[in-house]
Scaffold this motif. Structure first.
Motif, short mmCIF file in Angstrom:
data_model
loop_
_atom_site.label_atom_id
_atom_site.label_comp_id
_atom_site.label_asym_id
_atom_site.label_seq_id
_atom_site.Cartn_x
_atom_site.Cartn_y
_atom_site.Cartn_z
N MET A 1 80.47 -72.85 12.24
CA MET A 1 80.85 -71.44 12.22
C MET A 1 79.82 -70.62 12.98
O MET A 1 78.63 -70.93 12.94
CB MET A 1 80.95 -70.94 10.77
N PRO A 2 80.26 -69.54 13.64
CA PRO A 2 79.31 -68.72 14.41
C PRO A 2 78.39 -67.93 13.50
O PRO A 2 78.78 -67.49 12.42
CB PRO A 2 80.23 -67.79 15.21
N LEU B 1 79.46 -67.08 3.00
CA LEU B 1 78.07 -66.65 2.93
C LEU B 1 77.36 -66.92 4.25
O LEU B 1 77.50 -68.01 4.82
CB LEU B 1 77.32 -67.37 1.81
N ILE B 2 76.58 -65.96 4.71
CA ILE B 2 75.80 -66.15 5.93
C ILE B 2 74.82 -67.31 5.77
O ILE B 2 74.70 -68.14 6.69
CB ILE B 2 75.07 -64.84 6.31
N PRO B 3 74.10 -67.43 4.64
CA PRO B 3 73.18 -68.57 4.52
C PRO B 3 73.86 -69.94 4.54
O PRO B 3 73.19 -70.96 4.69
CB PRO B 3 72.50 -68.32 3.16
N GLU C 1 79.66 -66.26 9.74
CA GLU C 1 79.30 -65.10 10.56
C GLU C 1 79.11 -63.84 9.73
O GLU C 1 78.59 -62.83 10.22
CB GLU C 1 80.38 -64.85 11.63
N CYS C 2 79.54 -63.89 8.46
CA CYS C 2 79.36 -62.76 7.55
C CYS C 2 79.48 -63.29 6.13
O CYS C 2 79.91 -64.43 5.91
CB CYS C 2 80.40 -61.67 7.79
#
Length: 236
Positions: free
Chosen positions: A1-2, A188-190, A194-195
């Motif tokens: 995922m970006p 989750l970003i972690p 991407e968000c």
């Protein structure tokens, strides 16, 4: 995922405006008003102040909170874990109560509009995060967090400690008479997204434990279970 890309013009910070007509009259306040005003005066007109140092200080505090939780889990098990949970609940409750008392919302908002706008306050004021919010139905709203103060320091599993603050915030919302809400996390970003993506839902006056709290307790059990297993470098 970006991964997230910065700078970005998407989303809003605490002084940003949402697209809904009803948001125009919303005024988001802050808890700890005297301390906030003192800080604003201290930095007013100072070209030598770098806002990033507040992030550094806050990250040190957030790291300490997480370290305390892990230490009491290892030393005192479930009893210590619950002790820290209650202390963090209290901090979240106090912050949310102060935020609600210093904010103003139009009287003619629908219940989901009010819930969504209050959540924008949680995200952009109490969590100093960059939010992209929207309303999905009369009982559901959602938001993306495009930047969070914890995203580059916490693992996905570390984020569990922040759930305890939100538990206290939800209690304060309940006590304010605004109605009960719950939420769940879908990205989750972690974890490489991407968000961070959350869904918020009105639960009315339903009895029983808030699902947010119930999942917090599931993560608490996992944390205790992890202590009995050999730790690997990939563990969060």
């Amino acid at each position: 995922m970006p991964r997230p890309q910065y700078p970005t013009s998407e989303g809003l910070w605490s002084r940003g405006k949402r697209g809904e007509a009803g948001y125009g009259a919303v005024r988001l306040g802050t808890p700890y008003p005297e301390a906030v005003e003192s800080f604003r005066k201290a930095v007013e007109g100072r070209l030598d102040f770098d806002p990033a140092v507040l992030f550094v200080w806050g990250t040190m505090q957030a790291t300490a909170v997480l370290n305390v939780l892990k230490a009491v889990e290892e030393t005192f098990g479930e009893a210590g874990q619950e002790l820290v949970r209650k202390a963090i609940n209290q901090a979240g409750y106090e912050a949310m109560k102060g935020f609600l008392e210093s904010s103003s919302f139009p009287d003619d908002l629908s219940e989901i509009e009010l819930a969504s706008y209050v959540v924008t306050g949680i995200n952009t004021v109490l969590y100093a995060s960059l939010e992209r919010p929207w309303i999905e139905s009369e009982n559901r709203c959602a938001f993306d967090i495009l930047w969070c103060p914890h995203q580059d320091r916490y693992t996905a599993f570390d984020c569990r400690v922040q759930r305890f603050f939100v538990e206290g915030m939800f209690h304060a919302i309940d006590d304010s008479g605004m109605g009960r809400i719950t939420a769940w996390v879908e990205k989750l970003i972690p974890r490489g997204a991407e968000c961070c993506h959350f869904v918020v839902e009105r639960t009315g006056e339903s009895d029983g434990k808030n699902p947010w709290h119930a999942y917090s307790e599931e993560l608490m059990r996992r944390a205790i279970q992890k202590l009995s297993k050999p730790k690997h470098p990939s563990d969060g």
